[in-house]
Design a protein around this motif. Structure first.
Motif, short mmCIF file in Angstrom:
data_model
loop_
_atom_site.label_atom_id
_atom_site.label_comp_id
_atom_site.label_asym_id
_atom_site.label_seq_id
_atom_site.Cartn_x
_atom_site.Cartn_y
_atom_site.Cartn_z
N GLU A 40 64.74 105.05 -14.20
CA GLU A 40 64.21 106.40 -14.00
C GLU A 40 62.72 106.45 -14.35
O GLU A 40 61.92 107.09 -13.66
CB GLU A 40 64.99 107.41 -14.83
CG GLU A 40 66.37 107.70 -14.27
CD GLU A 40 67.21 108.57 -15.18
OE1 GLU A 40 66.84 108.76 -16.37
OE2 GLU A 40 68.25 109.06 -14.72
N ARG A 41 62.34 105.78 -15.44
CA ARG A 41 60.91 105.73 -15.80
C ARG A 41 60.10 105.00 -14.74
O ARG A 41 58.99 105.42 -14.40
CB ARG A 41 60.74 105.03 -17.15
CG ARG A 41 60.96 105.94 -18.31
CD ARG A 41 60.46 105.30 -19.60
NE ARG A 41 61.51 105.45 -20.59
CZ ARG A 41 62.04 104.49 -21.30
NH1 ARG A 41 61.61 103.27 -21.19
NH2 ARG A 41 63.00 104.73 -22.16
N GLU A 42 60.64 103.92 -14.23
CA GLU A 42 59.94 103.16 -13.19
C GLU A 42 59.80 103.99 -11.90
O GLU A 42 58.74 103.97 -11.26
CB GLU A 42 60.69 101.86 -12.90
CG GLU A 42 59.97 100.95 -11.94
CD GLU A 42 60.70 99.64 -11.73
OE1 GLU A 42 60.46 99.02 -10.68
OE2 GLU A 42 61.49 99.23 -12.60
N ARG A 46 56.27 105.04 -10.22
CA ARG A 46 55.96 104.73 -8.82
C ARG A 46 55.66 105.99 -8.02
O ARG A 46 54.82 105.98 -7.12
CB ARG A 46 57.12 103.97 -8.18
CG ARG A 46 57.42 102.65 -8.86
CD ARG A 46 56.95 101.49 -8.03
NE ARG A 46 57.12 100.25 -8.75
CZ ARG A 46 57.80 99.23 -8.29
NH1 ARG A 46 58.38 99.31 -7.12
NH2 ARG A 46 57.87 98.14 -9.00
N ARG A 47 56.35 107.08 -8.32
CA ARG A 47 56.06 108.35 -7.63
C ARG A 47 54.65 108.83 -7.95
O ARG A 47 53.93 109.30 -7.06
CB ARG A 47 57.07 109.43 -8.03
CG ARG A 47 58.36 109.31 -7.30
CD ARG A 47 59.26 110.48 -7.60
NE ARG A 47 60.53 110.30 -6.93
CZ ARG A 47 61.69 110.72 -7.39
NH1 ARG A 47 61.75 111.34 -8.55
NH2 ARG A 47 62.80 110.51 -6.72
N ALA A 54 48.25 108.61 -2.09
CA ALA A 54 48.25 109.56 -0.97
C ALA A 54 47.04 110.48 -1.04
O ALA A 54 46.41 110.78 -0.02
CB ALA A 54 49.55 110.37 -0.96
N ASP A 55 46.69 110.92 -2.25
CA ASP A 55 45.50 111.75 -2.42
C ASP A 55 44.23 110.98 -2.06
O ASP A 55 43.33 111.51 -1.41
CB ASP A 55 45.40 112.26 -3.87
CG ASP A 55 46.50 113.24 -4.21
OD1 ASP A 55 47.15 113.77 -3.27
OD2 ASP A 55 46.72 113.49 -5.41
#
Length: 114
Positions: A40-42, A46-47, A54-55
């Motif tokens: 979950e942390r990974e 990554r998100r 993307a920005d």
């Protein structure tokens, strides 16, 4: 009385089985709770990285679009990167002494002696 002893034995076996299953879920096995937390942390990391990229990509696309459609942006790049000037202009560049390797270091200011 034998029936009560059988119930207690069944409860004890069930309790031990639940403790064992909980331990297996937390520590042992292929898919553990610790592994799930790590994944979950990974995923979150990554998100965040994906959002940042993307920005950055959106900013690059906007800059590329302005270079294609805006003559002011083209002139700005020509002036900043390549030092282009118009015929009636004088180019002045300021250079920090620490930035140039071929210049000696700046001497400390002289003290006024009375």
């Amino acid at each position: 009385m034998a029936e009560a002893a059988n119930r207690r034995l069944a409860r004890a076996i069930t309790f031990i089985a639940l403790i064992g299953a909980g331990y297996y879920w937390m520590v042992g096995g292929e898919y553990t709770r610790a592994g799930l937390v790590r994944l979950e942390r990974e995923i979150e990391s990554r998100r965040a990285e994906s959002t940042a990229r993307a920005d950055e990509l959106a900013a690059i696309r906007a800059w590329a679009d302005s270079l294609v459609s805006n003559s002011w942006a083209i002139e700005r790049v020509a002036r900043e990167r390549y030092g282009f000037v118009r015929p009636d202009e004088i180019l002045v560049r300021f250079v920090e002494l620490g930035d140039r390797e071929d210049l000696p270091p700046a001497a400390p200011p002289a003290e006024d002696v009375p």
